[in-house]
Design a protein around this motif. Structure first.
Motif, PDB file in Angstrom:
ATOM      1  N   LYS A 108      69.914  65.554 -10.379  1.00 51.66           N
ATOM      2  CA  LYS A 108      71.255  65.925  -9.919  1.00 51.66           C
ATOM      3  C   LYS A 108      71.220  67.049  -8.889  1.00 51.66           C
ATOM      4  O   LYS A 108      72.140  67.185  -8.084  1.00 51.66           O
ATOM      5  N   LYS A 109      70.145  67.834  -8.876  1.00 50.52           N
ATOM      6  CA  LYS A 109      70.044  68.875  -7.861  1.00 50.52           C
ATOM      7  C   LYS A 109      69.943  68.252  -6.475  1.00 50.52           C
ATOM      8  O   LYS A 109      70.534  68.762  -5.508  1.00 50.52           O
ATOM      9  N   LYS A 110      69.202  67.149  -6.353  1.00 47.88           N
ATOM     10  CA  LYS A 110      69.096  66.475  -5.059  1.00 47.88           C
ATOM     11  C   LYS A 110      70.460  65.936  -4.622  1.00 47.88           C
ATOM     12  O   LYS A 110      70.800  65.961  -3.437  1.00 47.88           O
ATOM     13  N   LEU A 111      71.224  65.452  -5.578  1.00 47.02           N
ATOM     14  CA  LEU A 111      72.585  65.004  -5.271  1.00 47.02           C
ATOM     15  C   LEU A 111      73.429  66.169  -4.776  1.00 47.02           C
ATOM     16  O   LEU A 111      74.159  66.051  -3.791  1.00 47.02           O
ATOM     17  N   PHE A 112      73.325  67.286  -5.461  1.00 48.81           N
ATOM     18  CA  PHE A 112      74.076  68.475  -5.077  1.00 48.81           C
ATOM     19  C   PHE A 112      73.705  68.908  -3.668  1.00 48.81           C
ATOM     20  O   PHE A 112      74.562  69.269  -2.858  1.00 48.81           O
ATOM     21  N   GLU A 113      72.397  68.879  -3.380  1.00 48.02           N
ATOM     22  CA  GLU A 113      71.932  69.293  -2.064  1.00 48.02           C
ATOM     23  C   GLU A 113      72.520  68.421  -0.964  1.00 48.02           C
ATOM     24  O   GLU A 113      72.943  68.919   0.077  1.00 48.02           O
ATOM     25  N   MET A 114      72.533  67.109  -1.193  1.00 47.11           N
ATOM     26  CA  MET A 114      73.065  66.208  -0.169  1.00 47.11           C
ATOM     27  C   MET A 114      74.561  66.428   0.018  1.00 47.11           C
ATOM     28  O   MET A 114      75.071  66.404   1.147  1.00 47.11           O
ATOM     29  N   ILE A 115      75.285  66.640  -1.080  1.00 51.53           N
ATOM     30  CA  ILE A 115      76.721  66.887  -0.992  1.00 51.53           C
ATOM     31  C   ILE A 115      76.980  68.184  -0.226  1.00 51.53           C
ATOM     32  O   ILE A 115      77.882  68.268   0.615  1.00 51.53           O
ATOM     33  N   TYR A 116      76.147  69.210  -0.500  1.00 53.79           N
ATOM     34  CA  TYR A 116      76.308  70.466   0.222  1.00 53.79           C
ATOM     35  C   TYR A 116      76.032  70.275   1.706  1.00 53.79           C
ATOM     36  O   TYR A 116      76.770  70.780   2.554  1.00 53.79           O
ATOM     37  N   GLU A 117      74.941  69.589   2.022  1.00 53.95           N
ATOM     38  CA  GLU A 117      74.582  69.377   3.420  1.00 53.95           C
ATOM     39  C   GLU A 117      75.701  68.644   4.167  1.00 53.95           C
ATOM     40  O   GLU A 117      76.009  68.959   5.318  1.00 53.95           O
ATOM     41  N   GLU A 118      76.301  67.677   3.491  1.00 54.79           N
ATOM     42  CA  GLU A 118      77.409  66.929   4.094  1.00 54.79           C
ATOM     43  C   GLU A 118      78.603  67.845   4.351  1.00 54.79           C
ATOM     44  O   GLU A 118      79.216  67.820   5.426  1.00 54.79           O
ATOM     45  N   ALA A 119      78.934  68.681   3.357  1.00 57.65           N
ATOM     46  CA  ALA A 119      80.066  69.602   3.497  1.00 57.65           C
ATOM     47  C   ALA A 119      79.782  70.647   4.574  1.00 57.65           C
ATOM     48  O   ALA A 119      80.652  70.968   5.387  1.00 57.65           O
ATOM     49  N   ALA A 120      78.549  71.176   4.590  1.00 57.60           N
ATOM     50  CA  ALA A 120      78.182  72.194   5.577  1.00 57.60           C
ATOM     51  C   ALA A 120      78.230  71.629   6.996  1.00 57.60           C
ATOM     52  O   ALA A 120      78.663  72.312   7.930  1.00 57.60           O
ATOM     53  N   ALA A 121      77.800  70.381   7.134  1.00 55.45           N
ATOM     54  CA  ALA A 121      77.809  69.744   8.454  1.00 55.45           C
ATOM     55  C   ALA A 121      79.227  69.553   8.976  1.00 55.45           C
ATOM     56  O   ALA A 121      79.453  69.509  10.188  1.00 55.45           O
ATOM     57  N   GLN A 122      80.178  69.453   8.060  1.00 55.10           N
ATOM     58  CA  GLN A 122      81.576  69.316   8.456  1.00 55.10           C
ATOM     59  C   GLN A 122      82.230  70.683   8.686  1.00 55.10           C
ATOM     60  O   GLN A 122      83.010  70.859   9.620  1.00 55.10           O
ATOM     61  N   LEU A 123      81.901  71.654   7.813  1.00 52.25           N
ATOM     62  CA  LEU A 123      82.595  72.945   7.841  1.00 52.25           C
ATOM     63  C   LEU A 123      82.075  73.904   8.901  1.00 52.25           C
ATOM     64  O   LEU A 123      82.853  74.441   9.693  1.00 52.25           O
ATOM     65  N   PHE A 124      80.770  74.163   8.916  1.00 54.15           N
ATOM     66  CA  PHE A 124      80.247  75.254   9.726  1.00 54.15           C
ATOM     67  C   PHE A 124      80.413  75.063  11.230  1.00 54.15           C
ATOM     68  O   PHE A 124      80.653  76.045  11.943  1.00 54.15           O
ATOM     69  N   PRO A 125      80.304  73.844  11.760  1.00 57.03           N
ATOM     70  CA  PRO A 125      80.627  73.705  13.188  1.00 57.03           C
ATOM     71  C   PRO A 125      82.075  74.100  13.493  1.00 57.03           C
ATOM     72  O   PRO A 125      82.350  74.687  14.540  1.00 57.03           O
TER      73      PRO A 125
END
Length: 204
Positions: free
Chosen positions: A53-70
Motif C-alpha cells: 500500500k505504500k507504493k499505492l500511496f506514493e503513486m497517488i502522491y506523485e499524481e497529486a503533486a504533479a497537478q498541484l505544484f505546477p
C-alpha cells in the motif's frame, strides 16, 4: 495495443479504489484486501500492479503533486498582486486536499524519515519555488504597503493554516462534533476565511 489499454484501465481502477479506502480508513487502517475488494479484483492482481500500500500511496502522491505544484509555482512566479496570490494559493491547496485528505500525514511521515530521499524522489521538477513570492513580500514590507512581517513566517502561516486541519481532522471532528460532510463544508469555507484572516493581519 488492446492489452495495454486494459492494463492502464486496471491500474486507474486500483488507484481510484485506493483513494476511496485511504479516505475512509487512512493509511494505517487500510488493507490491501480492502483495496482489492473496492476495485472489484482479486488480491493477486492487485499485487501484480502494486506490491504494497505504500507504493499505492506514493503513486497517488506523485499524481497529486504533479497537478498541484505546477499551479502553486505558477502562482508564486506570476506578476499577480500579493493578496491575490495568497487567495489563489489557499484555494488550490485546499481543493487538492479535499480530494486527497490522507496525503499530509504520508508526506510528514516520509519527509521526517528521509528528507533528502523524499525531495529527490517526489519533488523533482515539481519542487516548490517560493523565492519570487518571498521577495515580493519583502519588497512590500520595505515599501510600507503591508505591515512588517518576515516573508518566511507569512508563507508558513499560509501553509500551516491550510494543511493542519486535514492532519488533525479526527481531533476536530470529535471535539467539534463534525461529521464528514460538515468537515468538508468547513474546509470549503476556509478557502475564503484563511486568506481573509491573513490579509487583514498584514493590510495597512
Amino acid at each position: 495495443m488492446v492489452k495495454l489499454i486494459k492494463e492502464v484501465s486496471a491500474q486507474d481502477k486500483i488507484l481510484l479504489a485506493a483513494k476511496n479506502v485511504f479516505l475512509a480508513k487512512g493509511m494505517a487502517g487500510a488493507r490491501m484486501q480492502d483495496i482489492a475488494d473496492e476495485a472489484g479484483i482479486n488480491k493477486a492482481l492487485l499485487h501484480y500492479y502494486f506490491r504494497d500500500k505504500k507504493k499505492l500511496f506514493e503513486m497517488i502522491y506523485e499524481e497529486a503533486a504533479a497537478q498541484l505544484f505546477p499551479k502553486i509555482n505558477f502562482i508564486f512566479e506570476s506578476e499577480a498582486p500579493l493578496f491575490e496570490k495568497i487567495e489563489k494559493f489557499v484555494e488550490e491547496y485546499i481543493t487538492m486536499l479535499l480530494v486527497n485528505p490522507f496525503l499530509p500525514l504520508f508526506v510528514l511521515n516520509e519527509i521526517n524519515q528521509e528528507p533528502q530521499y523524499f525531495q529527490k524522489k517526489f519533488w523533482g521538477k515539481n519542487k516548490p519555488k517560493p523565492e519570487k513570492f518571498l521577495k515580493q513580500i519583502e519588497k512590500e514590507v520595505k515599501q510600507g504597503t503591508i505591515r512588517p512581517i518576515q516573508p518566511v513566517h507569512l508563507l508558513m502561516n499560509m501553509i500551516s493554516m491550510t494543511i493542519f486541519p486535514f492532519i488533525a481532522k479526527p481531533l476536530f471532528q470529535i471535539n467539534m462534533a463534525l461529521n464528514d460532510e460538515q468537515f468538508r463544508s468547513a474546509m470549503e469555507s476556509r478557502k475564503k476565511e484563511i486568506p481573509k484572516f491573513i490579509i487583514e493581519s498584514i493590510r495597512k
